[in-house]
Design an enzyme around this catalytic site. Structure first.
Site, mmCIF file in Angstrom:
data_model
loop_
_atom_site.group_PDB
_atom_site.id
_atom_site.type_symbol
_atom_site.label_atom_id
_atom_site.label_comp_id
_atom_site.label_asym_id
_atom_site.label_seq_id
_atom_site.Cartn_x
_atom_site.Cartn_y
_atom_site.Cartn_z
ATOM 1 N N PRO A 9 32.790 4.011 21.358
ATOM 2 C CA PRO A 9 31.611 3.629 20.590
ATOM 3 C C PRO A 9 30.477 3.038 21.426
ATOM 4 O O PRO A 9 30.710 2.292 22.366
ATOM 5 C CB PRO A 9 32.140 2.610 19.585
ATOM 6 N N ASN A 10 29.292 3.442 21.046
ATOM 7 C CA ASN A 10 28.019 2.962 21.580
ATOM 8 C C ASN A 10 27.696 3.465 22.980
ATOM 9 O O ASN A 10 26.601 3.226 23.474
ATOM 10 C CB ASN A 10 27.929 1.429 21.528
ATOM 11 N N ARG A 17 20.761 1.113 26.096
ATOM 12 C CA ARG A 17 21.494 -0.038 25.578
ATOM 13 C C ARG A 17 21.740 -1.063 26.691
ATOM 14 O O ARG A 17 22.351 -0.759 27.700
ATOM 15 C CB ARG A 17 22.843 0.423 25.033
ATOM 16 N N TYR A 22 24.587 -2.188 31.602
ATOM 17 C CA TYR A 22 25.062 -0.811 31.663
ATOM 18 C C TYR A 22 24.166 0.133 32.463
ATOM 19 O O TYR A 22 24.469 1.317 32.564
ATOM 20 C CB TYR A 22 25.225 -0.260 30.237
ATOM 21 N N ASN A 71 37.044 5.652 28.456
ATOM 22 C CA ASN A 71 36.345 4.391 28.266
ATOM 23 C C ASN A 71 36.345 4.124 26.767
ATOM 24 O O ASN A 71 35.491 4.631 26.040
ATOM 25 C CB ASN A 71 34.917 4.446 28.810
ATOM 26 N N ALA A 74 34.471 -0.885 22.921
ATOM 27 C CA ALA A 74 34.924 -2.009 22.106
ATOM 28 C C ALA A 74 36.321 -1.807 21.523
ATOM 29 O O ALA A 74 37.027 -2.779 21.245
ATOM 30 C CB ALA A 74 33.924 -2.281 20.991
ATOM 31 N N HIS A 77 39.747 -3.554 22.866
ATOM 32 C CA HIS A 77 40.213 -4.879 22.492
ATOM 33 C C HIS A 77 40.720 -4.964 21.054
ATOM 34 O O HIS A 77 41.168 -6.021 20.627
ATOM 35 C CB HIS A 77 39.070 -5.883 22.683
ATOM 36 N N ASP A 84 48.452 3.401 21.274
ATOM 37 C CA ASP A 84 49.630 4.219 20.936
ATOM 38 C C ASP A 84 49.410 5.686 21.275
ATOM 39 O O ASP A 84 50.334 6.366 21.726
ATOM 40 C CB ASP A 84 49.973 4.073 19.449
ATOM 41 N N GLU A 95 41.955 4.203 32.391
ATOM 42 C CA GLU A 95 41.018 3.425 31.570
ATOM 43 C C GLU A 95 39.875 2.952 32.464
ATOM 44 O O GLU A 95 40.112 2.416 33.547
ATOM 45 C CB GLU A 95 41.757 2.222 30.979
ATOM 46 N N HIS A 97 35.857 0.984 32.595
ATOM 47 C CA HIS A 97 34.814 0.183 31.956
ATOM 48 C C HIS A 97 33.659 0.038 32.930
ATOM 49 O O HIS A 97 33.877 -0.211 34.120
ATOM 50 C CB HIS A 97 35.343 -1.196 31.546
ATOM 51 N N ILE A 98 32.467 0.188 32.432
ATOM 52 C CA ILE A 98 31.266 0.100 33.257
ATOM 53 C C ILE A 98 31.031 -1.338 33.696
ATOM 54 O O ILE A 98 30.763 -1.605 34.863
ATOM 55 C CB ILE A 98 30.056 0.662 32.477
ATOM 56 N N SER A 99 31.140 -2.267 32.772
ATOM 57 C CA SER A 99 30.944 -3.685 33.096
ATOM 58 C C SER A 99 32.291 -4.314 33.445
ATOM 59 O O SER A 99 33.350 -3.758 33.143
ATOM 60 C CB SER A 99 30.304 -4.422 31.915
ATOM 61 N N ARG A 104 33.105 -11.278 30.969
ATOM 62 C CA ARG A 104 32.419 -11.336 29.680
ATOM 63 C C ARG A 104 33.202 -12.217 28.709
ATOM 64 O O ARG A 104 34.073 -12.978 29.113
ATOM 65 C CB ARG A 104 32.216 -9.913 29.161
ATOM 66 N N ARG A 108 37.221 -9.925 25.280
ATOM 67 C CA ARG A 108 37.171 -8.679 26.051
ATOM 68 C C ARG A 108 38.186 -8.649 27.194
ATOM 69 O O ARG A 108 38.293 -7.667 27.905
ATOM 70 C CB ARG A 108 35.769 -8.445 26.603
#
Length: 140
Positions: A9-10, A17, A22, A71, A74, A77, A84, A95, A97-99, A104, A108
């Site tokens: 998402p997002n 954004r 990001y 990725n 959100a 978490h 699963d 997995e 993540h950009i940040s 954070r 998170r």
């Protein structure tokens, strides 16, 4: 080798954004660069803001791909279901993540995906995806 890059998402808003977290490049622009750099691989990309769609894409990936770069954004978490799904497939998932999620908010710091992932890459901006691709190329 066929790899699926799957964003949650997002992440369709990358480039506009929160550029301080990001960056200001769209993922589509970056993906074209990855395809050129790794032209010996078959890279595919998809994104969804919907949890169930991401689960379906993860489950279906085992039929067509050698691995997934995920990725979950959100959903990292919150989604036991995505965790699963990663556990249920027999291809590796990295997995990303950009940040740096650990710099954070406290919520998170927990991932429902990490326990079932081949590895986790956080905090290197869009380069996190390239590092994930390289992890599939590395011979153990």
């Amino acid at each position: 080798m066929k790899l699926l890059i799957l964003n949650g998402p997002n992440l369709n808003l990358l480039g506009t954004r929160e550029p301080e977290k990001y960056g200001n490049r769209s993922f589509e622009d970056y993906f074209s660069e990855l395809q050129f750099k790794f032209r010996n691989l078959e890279l595919s990309y998809d994104q969804s803001n919907i949890e169930g769609e991401l689960i379906d894409k993860i489950q279906n990936a085992r039929k067509d791909f050698d691995g997934v770069i995920l990725n979950p954004a959100a959903y990292t978490h919150t989604s036991v279901g995505i965790g699963d799904a990663v556990a249920a497939i027999d291809i590796p998932v990295v997995e990303v993540h950009i940040s740096n999620t650990f710099s954070r908010e406290e919520f998170r710091h927990k991932s429902y995906i990490s326990p079932n992932a081949k590895g986790v890459i956080v905090g290197f901006g869009l380069q996190s995806y390239e590092l994930a691709i390289q992890s599939f190329l590395k011979q153990d």
